[in-house]
Design a protein around this motif. Sequence first.
Motif: not given
Length: 563
Positions: A524, A526, A538-542, A552, A554-556
């Motif tokens: 996703k 953000l 930012w992105i979030s991922y599984k 879950i 997160k990475r900028k």
Amino acid sequence: MQGSSTGQPQGHVKRKVKSGCKTCKARHVKCDESRPACRRCVSTGRVCNGYGIWGGGDHHPRIPASQPLSIHRAPVPAVNLNPDEQMSFDWFVEKTTKKFAGIFTSDFWETLVLQASAQEPAVRHAVVALSAAHRSDSGHGPRALASPRGSSAEEFMLKQYNKAIHHLRSSPTTNNTSNLRVTLITCMIFVTLEYLRGQYTSGNSHLRYGIQLLSGLSTPVPTQSPQSIIPPSSANTAPDFAHKALVDSYARLTIQSAMFGIFPSHMCIMTHDQEPKTPPSYFPSIIEARQTLDHLLHKVKCLKEDYRNASESGGPIDHAAAFAAQTNIQKDLVLWRQAYETTRASWKTSKDCRELAGWTLLRIYHEMASVMAAVSLSESEMAFDAFTNNFAAIITGVSELSEIWLLPDEREDTTIETQCSGSGNSGFTIELGHIPPVYYTAMKCRIPQIRRQAILALRSASHREGVWNGPLLASVMEEVVCIEGGGSDAVHSTFDAGTQIMETNTGNSCKPSVEEASRIADVKVLLPDSKGAHMEVWISYKKMMSDGRSAILKRKIGYGPTT
């Protein structure tokens, strides 16, 4: 009984005409309420002024081709506008409506909004605000928008925004259908304005509110007068024009939002309320083909969301019902493709760039929808490896699209009539184009050659489609490739529109480059509420961890200015 001195029979009171078109009501005569123009007006050679934004309008018997565009779009001139507001309104009529309609024609942008602007001050000022923002975003700068009184473009836009809100509050949303529709039209304009400005949180809030209102708005059922001379078999029983335009517009925007990972809470309620649309054997128009495919995409997204929610809740899951629903969607997608091929065969002689581009884009979306439907009940990222041909077809289709649909700079004085322009390759449009299926391909296909071309196509897209920003998503995909350990596929060159991707399924180039343990899911983006030079995305991922559990993360992502 003897008549009175007025010529009316005693005891008889002439009833006021409460329904019908504006022309018949003004003449105090009975209207047959035919759509789009009543037969009484047409048969007598009169101009039928229609039923306003609630079911027609803009129905002149003959309109000379040399008339200005505003005559076609808004038969009732916009009123109560000062010179600055009128300048922005004119820009909207001549520029914004074309840009936001995209490749396909849009009843909402090209007709309904213009009719509503002539009647409703809330819509009118919302249009002026959107137009001012669009003009500034198009490179015509604050100076062109600054009023003689010295207010800036931003101040002018916000003032119009507040005027629209003021008029909405003066006519609060109730169960009154007219007020609800005014609110829905204005809300859609607000969503578009916020996305254009990069204010994604506000835009998504407006969208959720609009979908909630629309989900509670019942489909109007036209009534037929007992005295009507129209046979029942030919009577108009379809929902009125305004309702269909609103549903169609919100349906596409919910697809856009859901595909981006922002799932509107009332999306599935609205989808379930729609009548089933089994694909016909032939599409009467490209618009019907698109609407039918949109409906199938809605069903795919809602099936996946419902199945996921049931799985995460830990409760019982009706697997048989879920698989039956999936099977029915896949069958309808096969029927859609058959109707598409039959219809396209009769359109091959068309030289209309907009039509050809539209059919090509629909084929691209069908390839994506077919993959989505097939994996809708699967949680494994390995499932996507079976659809290499579909992903290859998407990239090849985008290559064809770029050759059909010339994309000149928006600031040039060009129109669709003179060359294939339309949505353009610069600036912003609210309608979806090729970016979502290309991003889906880049995210889900681990074949290096296809993934590389998808990233290049994203980076070469110098326009925005609602929340979809090609270059930003290219940066996201480069980060995803690094996370999955596939090396750097961040190729900073230009998408090769002439490349035919994956003509064969043999060879090492057709093998996925990412092992199962390294793959990530549920990515996703953000989006920040900013269009500045140093956006912090930012992105979030599984991701599956070494202990076998998923987490879950997160990475900028650093990203430069948006277009």
